[in-house]
Design a protein around this motif. Sequence first.
Motif, PDB file in Angstrom:
ATOM      1  N   ALA A 177       0.845  -1.194   0.000  1.00  0.00           N
ATOM      2  CA  ALA A 177       0.000   0.000   0.000  1.00  0.00           C
ATOM      3  C   ALA A 177       0.881   1.245   0.000  1.00  0.00           C
ATOM      4  CB  ALA A 177      -0.911   0.005   1.226  1.00  0.00           C
ATOM      5  N   GLY A 178       0.689   2.118  -0.990  1.00  0.00           N
ATOM      6  CA  GLY A 178       1.525   3.312  -1.071  1.00  0.00           C
ATOM      7  C   GLY A 178       2.921   2.955  -1.544  1.00  0.00           C
ATOM      8  N   MET A 179       3.930   3.487  -0.860  1.00  0.00           N
ATOM      9  CA  MET A 179       5.314   3.174  -1.222  1.00  0.00           C
ATOM     10  C   MET A 179       5.604   1.693  -1.006  1.00  0.00           C
ATOM     11  SD  MET A 179       8.322   3.959  -2.250  1.00  0.00           S
ATOM     12  CE  MET A 179       8.291   5.764  -2.252  1.00  0.00           C
ATOM     13  N   TRP A 190      12.921   0.364   0.392  1.00  0.00           N
ATOM     14  CA  TRP A 190      11.807   1.039  -0.275  1.00  0.00           C
ATOM     15  C   TRP A 190      12.138   1.157  -1.748  1.00  0.00           C
ATOM     16  CZ3 TRP A 190      12.483   6.066  -2.379  1.00  0.00           C
ATOM     17  CH2 TRP A 190      13.686   6.712  -2.037  1.00  0.00           C
ATOM     18  N   LEU A 191      11.099   1.196  -2.569  1.00  0.00           N
ATOM     19  CA  LEU A 191      11.290   1.148  -4.014  1.00  0.00           C
ATOM     20  C   LEU A 191      11.300   2.551  -4.593  1.00  0.00           C
ATOM     21  CD1 LEU A 191      11.682  -0.783  -6.358  1.00  0.00           C
ATOM     22  CD2 LEU A 191       9.207  -0.823  -6.671  1.00  0.00           C
ATOM     23  N   GLY A 192      12.499   3.026  -4.933  1.00  0.00           N
ATOM     24  CA  GLY A 192      12.656   4.309  -5.599  1.00  0.00           C
ATOM     25  C   GLY A 192      13.197   4.053  -6.995  1.00  0.00           C
ATOM     26  N   ASN A 193      14.407   4.519  -7.254  1.00  0.00           N
ATOM     27  CA  ASN A 193      15.113   4.184  -8.494  1.00  0.00           C
ATOM     28  C   ASN A 193      15.809   2.847  -8.247  1.00  0.00           C
ATOM     29  OD1 ASN A 193      16.309   4.220 -10.981  1.00  0.00           O
ATOM     30  ND2 ASN A 193      17.928   5.651 -10.392  1.00  0.00           N
ATOM     31  N   TRP A 195      15.612  -0.658  -5.625  1.00  0.00           N
ATOM     32  CA  TRP A 195      15.415  -0.801  -4.180  1.00  0.00           C
ATOM     33  C   TRP A 195      16.459   0.019  -3.429  1.00  0.00           C
ATOM     34  CZ3 TRP A 195      11.079  -2.619  -2.307  1.00  0.00           C
ATOM     35  CH2 TRP A 195      10.340  -3.553  -3.040  1.00  0.00           C
ATOM     36  N   MET A 196      15.988   0.864  -2.520  1.00  0.00           N
ATOM     37  CA  MET A 196      16.846   1.737  -1.733  1.00  0.00           C
ATOM     38  C   MET A 196      16.796   1.285  -0.268  1.00  0.00           C
ATOM     39  SD  MET A 196      17.578   3.727  -4.285  1.00  0.00           S
ATOM     40  CE  MET A 196      18.398   5.160  -3.574  1.00  0.00           C
ATOM     41  N   THR A 197      17.942   1.347   0.401  1.00  0.00           N
ATOM     42  CA  THR A 197      18.014   0.903   1.789  1.00  0.00           C
ATOM     43  C   THR A 197      17.388   1.932   2.719  1.00  0.00           C
ATOM     44  OG1 THR A 197      20.064  -0.297   1.337  1.00  0.00           O
ATOM     45  CG2 THR A 197      19.533   0.146   3.646  1.00  0.00           C
ATOM     46  N   ALA A 198      16.419   1.471   3.511  1.00  0.00           N
ATOM     47  CA  ALA A 198      15.851   2.310   4.563  1.00  0.00           C
ATOM     48  C   ALA A 198      16.522   2.020   5.891  1.00  0.00           C
ATOM     49  CB  ALA A 198      14.345   2.076   4.680  1.00  0.00           C
ATOM     50  N   LEU A 199      16.718   0.732   6.192  1.00  0.00           N
ATOM     51  CA  LEU A 199      17.340   0.314   7.452  1.00  0.00           C
ATOM     52  C   LEU A 199      18.187  -0.921   7.192  1.00  0.00           C
ATOM     53  CD1 LEU A 199      14.111   0.503   9.646  1.00  0.00           C
ATOM     54  CD2 LEU A 199      16.034   2.089   9.817  1.00  0.00           C
ATOM     55  N   VAL A 224       8.799   2.991  13.544  1.00  0.00           N
ATOM     56  CA  VAL A 224       7.660   3.674  12.942  1.00  0.00           C
ATOM     57  C   VAL A 224       8.171   4.745  11.993  1.00  0.00           C
ATOM     58  CG1 VAL A 224       5.620   5.085  13.391  1.00  0.00           C
ATOM     59  CG2 VAL A 224       6.211   3.218  14.954  1.00  0.00           C
ATOM     60  N   HIS A 225       7.595   4.781  10.798  1.00  0.00           N
ATOM     61  CA  HIS A 225       7.970   5.788   9.815  1.00  0.00           C
ATOM     62  C   HIS A 225       7.329   7.116  10.182  1.00  0.00           C
ATOM     63  CE1 HIS A 225       7.579   7.785   5.752  1.00  0.00           C
ATOM     64  NE2 HIS A 225       8.877   7.588   5.860  1.00  0.00           N
ATOM     65  N   SER A 226       8.129   8.188  10.156  1.00  0.00           N
ATOM     66  CA  SER A 226       7.660   9.439  10.742  1.00  0.00           C
ATOM     67  C   SER A 226       7.699  10.644   9.811  1.00  0.00           C
ATOM     68  CB  SER A 226       8.518   9.771  11.975  1.00  0.00           C
ATOM     69  OG  SER A 226       9.892   9.861  11.621  1.00  0.00           O
ATOM     70  N   ALA A 227       7.998  10.456   8.530  1.00  0.00           N
ATOM     71  CA  ALA A 227       8.110  11.621   7.642  1.00  0.00           C
ATOM     72  C   ALA A 227       7.541  11.301   6.272  1.00  0.00           C
ATOM     73  CB  ALA A 227       9.562  12.072   7.513  1.00  0.00           C
ATOM     74  N   ALA A 228       6.516  12.023   5.875  1.00  0.00           N
ATOM     75  CA  ALA A 228       5.902  11.803   4.570  1.00  0.00           C
ATOM     76  C   ALA A 228       6.879  12.186   3.460  1.00  0.00           C
ATOM     77  CB  ALA A 228       4.627  12.629   4.438  1.00  0.00           C
ATOM     78  N   GLY A 229       6.970  11.356   2.443  1.00  0.00           N
ATOM     79  CA  GLY A 229       7.775  11.669   1.278  1.00  0.00           C
ATOM     80  C   GLY A 229       9.209  11.217   1.344  1.00  0.00           C
ATOM     81  N   GLU A 230       9.729  10.909   2.518  1.00  0.00           N
ATOM     82  CA  GLU A 230      11.098  10.438   2.665  1.00  0.00           C
ATOM     83  C   GLU A 230      11.082   9.073   3.333  1.00  0.00           C
ATOM     84  OE1 GLU A 230      13.602  12.040   1.403  1.00  0.00           O
ATOM     85  OE2 GLU A 230      12.475  13.824   0.840  1.00  0.00           O
ATOM     86  N   TRP A 231      12.066   8.225   2.976  1.00  0.00           N
ATOM     87  CA  TRP A 231      12.035   6.855   3.479  1.00  0.00           C
ATOM     88  C   TRP A 231      13.398   6.353   3.948  1.00  0.00           C
ATOM     89  CZ3 TRP A 231       7.481   4.429   4.270  1.00  0.00           C
ATOM     90  CH2 TRP A 231       6.343   5.019   3.675  1.00  0.00           C
ATOM     91  N   ASP A 232      14.414   7.202   4.052  1.00  0.00           N
ATOM     92  CA  ASP A 232      15.714   6.723   4.491  1.00  0.00           C
ATOM     93  C   ASP A 232      15.722   6.505   6.003  1.00  0.00           C
ATOM     94  OD1 ASP A 232      15.941   9.245   5.648  1.00  0.00           O
ATOM     95  OD2 ASP A 232      17.195  10.031   4.046  1.00  0.00           O
ATOM     96  N   ASP A 233      16.893   6.116   6.549  1.00  0.00           N
ATOM     97  CA  ASP A 233      16.940   5.704   7.954  1.00  0.00           C
ATOM     98  C   ASP A 233      16.592   6.824   8.925  1.00  0.00           C
ATOM     99  OD1 ASP A 233      19.220   7.174   7.481  1.00  0.00           O
ATOM    100  OD2 ASP A 233      20.595   5.745   8.409  1.00  0.00           O
TER     101      ASP A 233
END
Length: 293
Positions: A177-179, A190-193, A195-199, A224-233
């Motif tokens: 759902a969503g990103m 997370w899927l950007g250009n 797969w990008m590492t979030a953690l 818990v993810h805390s910022a809309a639009g960004e997905w890095d650590d």
Amino acid sequence: MAPAEDDISIDEKRVYAGSAGRTDAYVATGSGIVRVSLSADKIGAFDMVARDAARDVAVLARDERADSVVAATPEGLSVAAVGDDPAFEAVDDDPAVAVGAAGGRDGVIAAREDGAIERVEFEDGGTVVASTARLGTVADPRAVDGALVAAADGVYRIVGGGLTDVGLDDARDVAGAGMPLAATGAGLYWLGNGWMTALKGAADAVAADGDGHAMAVADGDLLVHSAAGEWDDETWAVADLPVDETAVALGYGRGVSVAVTDAGTLCVDAGDGWRHQVVGVRDVNGVALAVVE
């Protein structure tokens, strides 16, 4: 095991549910399915509504009739109508390991024990299979969410009537759902250009609500993810659960986040911190939430 917090009477729970609405959490476990009634972050009654082992559970939302809850079991799929007295009925006999809503109103994606991934459509009543379409096969399927499938050999995306390998390895869970998010043995992505590492670290579970909110379990911590639009650590923060236990199943409902621990404690957050209730089950495999009223 810590006792439940914020204990309130049955009458108070009914009054609160009348104003805030009711959501039922269905918890799939090795000993059956437990239903827990929630009203925002107030935890009400809970009971065992199915006594056969369940490996996963998903809610199929419907427009003008009762939603359905679908369970993946060692004996196949079983289905019940969401409501006060859900009665699960077996709808096939092909062992299933995971199930997820297909994005439509009449079907689910089922991952079978032999690796087959299928789209299963139900008739209007919700408890009779109308059609089954095989989408492909993966190695050791582990989770399904939306159009994503997690498997030992990576993440697959459902495209049209088939599967497309979209990379990674040792995928343990996905959120579609969503990103798009994937929990793997090497980390959370997370899927950007690509797969990008979030953690970094072993990630075992992930869930998202499609509106920028997400949770994940990595190295035993609930984040818990805390910022809309960004997905890095830097956009993930460790949640302070009220019990010293490891979350193993995650889900989102109407305005609530739910985490169920390996010790059988259900934790819920409606925006003002976590509350919890011991529901007395072990071998937790999944959770899905359904709006009741």
